[in-house]
Write a protein that holds these residues in place. Structure first.
Motif, PDB file in Angstrom:
ATOM      1  N   THR A   1       4.375  79.318 -16.069  1.00  0.00           N
ATOM      2  CA  THR A   1       5.043  80.505 -16.610  1.00  0.00           C
ATOM      3  C   THR A   1       6.109  80.873 -16.075  1.00  0.00           C
ATOM      4  O   THR A   1       7.062  81.537 -16.619  1.00  0.00           O
ATOM      5  N   LEU A   2       6.291  80.620 -14.853  1.00  0.00           N
ATOM      6  CA  LEU A   2       7.640  80.945 -14.198  1.00  0.00           C
ATOM      7  C   LEU A   2       8.890  80.322 -14.578  1.00  0.00           C
ATOM      8  O   LEU A   2      10.083  81.022 -14.615  1.00  0.00           O
ATOM      9  N   VAL A   3       8.571  79.105 -15.072  1.00  0.00           N
ATOM     10  CA  VAL A   3       9.635  78.353 -15.703  1.00  0.00           C
ATOM     11  C   VAL A   3      10.078  79.062 -17.186  1.00  0.00           C
ATOM     12  O   VAL A   3      11.066  79.334 -17.347  1.00  0.00           O
ATOM     13  N   LEU A   4       9.172  79.483 -17.772  1.00  0.00           N
ATOM     14  CA  LEU A   4       9.166  80.266 -19.063  1.00  0.00           C
ATOM     15  C   LEU A   4      10.033  81.349 -18.860  1.00  0.00           C
ATOM     16  O   LEU A   4      11.030  81.898 -19.530  1.00  0.00           O
ATOM     17  N   ALA A   5       9.751  82.051 -17.650  1.00  0.00           N
ATOM     18  CA  ALA A   5      10.428  83.365 -17.554  1.00  0.00           C
ATOM     19  C   ALA A   5      12.094  83.116 -17.074  1.00  0.00           C
ATOM     20  O   ALA A   5      12.722  83.837 -17.473  1.00  0.00           O
TER      21      ALA A   5
ATOM     22  N   ALA B   1       3.782  68.882 -14.393  1.00  0.00           N
ATOM     23  CA  ALA B   1       4.411  70.298 -14.636  1.00  0.00           C
ATOM     24  C   ALA B   1       5.884  69.975 -14.863  1.00  0.00           C
ATOM     25  O   ALA B   1       6.799  69.277 -14.068  1.00  0.00           O
ATOM     26  N   LEU B   2       6.286  70.463 -16.012  1.00  0.00           N
ATOM     27  CA  LEU B   2       7.462  70.194 -16.414  1.00  0.00           C
ATOM     28  C   LEU B   2       8.680  71.358 -16.025  1.00  0.00           C
ATOM     29  O   LEU B   2       8.174  72.607 -16.132  1.00  0.00           O
ATOM     30  N   ASP B   3       9.742  71.213 -15.537  1.00  0.00           N
ATOM     31  CA  ASP B   3      10.611  72.389 -15.041  1.00  0.00           C
ATOM     32  C   ASP B   3      11.671  72.727 -16.125  1.00  0.00           C
ATOM     33  O   ASP B   3      11.664  72.204 -17.295  1.00  0.00           O
ATOM     34  N   SER B   4      12.522  73.772 -15.885  1.00  0.00           N
ATOM     35  CA  SER B   4      13.327  74.095 -17.045  1.00  0.00           C
ATOM     36  C   SER B   4      14.493  73.097 -17.363  1.00  0.00           C
ATOM     37  O   SER B   4      14.629  73.057 -18.505  1.00  0.00           O
ATOM     38  N   GLU B   5      14.872  72.160 -16.391  1.00  0.00           N
ATOM     39  CA  GLU B   5      15.721  70.903 -16.928  1.00  0.00           C
ATOM     40  C   GLU B   5      14.984  70.186 -17.967  1.00  0.00           C
ATOM     41  O   GLU B   5      15.512  69.879 -18.990  1.00  0.00           O
ATOM     42  N   ALA B   6      13.799  69.689 -17.544  1.00  0.00           N
ATOM     43  CA  ALA B   6      12.938  69.083 -18.496  1.00  0.00           C
ATOM     44  C   ALA B   6      12.552  69.894 -19.867  1.00  0.00           C
ATOM     45  O   ALA B   6      12.945  69.052 -21.035  1.00  0.00           O
ATOM     46  N   LEU B   7      12.552  70.909 -20.093  1.00  0.00           N
ATOM     47  CA  LEU B   7      12.495  71.741 -21.228  1.00  0.00           C
ATOM     48  C   LEU B   7      13.778  71.768 -22.110  1.00  0.00           C
ATOM     49  O   LEU B   7      14.004  71.629 -23.275  1.00  0.00           O
ATOM     50  N   THR B   8      14.921  71.882 -21.210  1.00  0.00           N
ATOM     51  CA  THR B   8      16.029  72.052 -22.013  1.00  0.00           C
ATOM     52  C   THR B   8      16.257  70.773 -22.356  1.00  0.00           C
ATOM     53  O   THR B   8      16.740  70.751 -23.739  1.00  0.00           O
TER      54      THR B   8
ATOM     55  N   VAL C   1      11.878  62.367 -20.404  1.00  0.00           N
ATOM     56  CA  VAL C   1      10.887  63.593 -20.566  1.00  0.00           C
ATOM     57  C   VAL C   1       9.766  62.884 -21.354  1.00  0.00           C
ATOM     58  O   VAL C   1       8.398  63.103 -20.939  1.00  0.00           O
ATOM     59  N   ARG C   2      10.097  62.595 -22.659  1.00  0.00           N
ATOM     60  CA  ARG C   2       9.210  62.086 -23.494  1.00  0.00           C
ATOM     61  C   ARG C   2       8.247  60.967 -22.962  1.00  0.00           C
ATOM     62  O   ARG C   2       7.135  60.963 -23.135  1.00  0.00           O
TER      63      ARG C   2
END
Length: 80
Positions: free
Chosen positions: A42-46, A4-11, A24-25
């Motif tokens: 989906t909570l991370v997307l929010a 599961a990726l968190d907001s830091e990983a997506l950023t 991350v890659r």
């Protein structure tokens, strides 16, 4: 088991080349090699959807990695 990726990983994935982005890659590549799903709760997307400009970056990232990333509602099992 899933990754599961968190907001830091997506950023990091959405940003310019950096050590964090490469990390991350590598995690995503390792998950693919071992047959694990990579998901974005989906909570991370929010958390990341904050206005039109920011939302566009998140949506573009998800579109670029559509094959590798899935979205999943956060339930108790994912949270653990």
């Amino acid at each position: 088991m899933i990754v599961a990726l968190d907001s830091e990983a997506l950023t990091a994935l959405a940003g310019p080349d950096s050590e964090a982005k490469r990390r991350v890659r590598r995690a995503m590549e390792a998950a693919a090699r071992t047959g694990r799903d990579v998901v974005v709760p989906t909570l991370v997307l929010a958390e990341l959807y904050r206005g039109a400009g920011r939302s566009h970056l998140v949506d573009a990232l998800l579109a670029r990695h559509e094959e590798a990333l899935g979205c999943r509602d956060t339930d108790r099992n994912l949270a653990r």
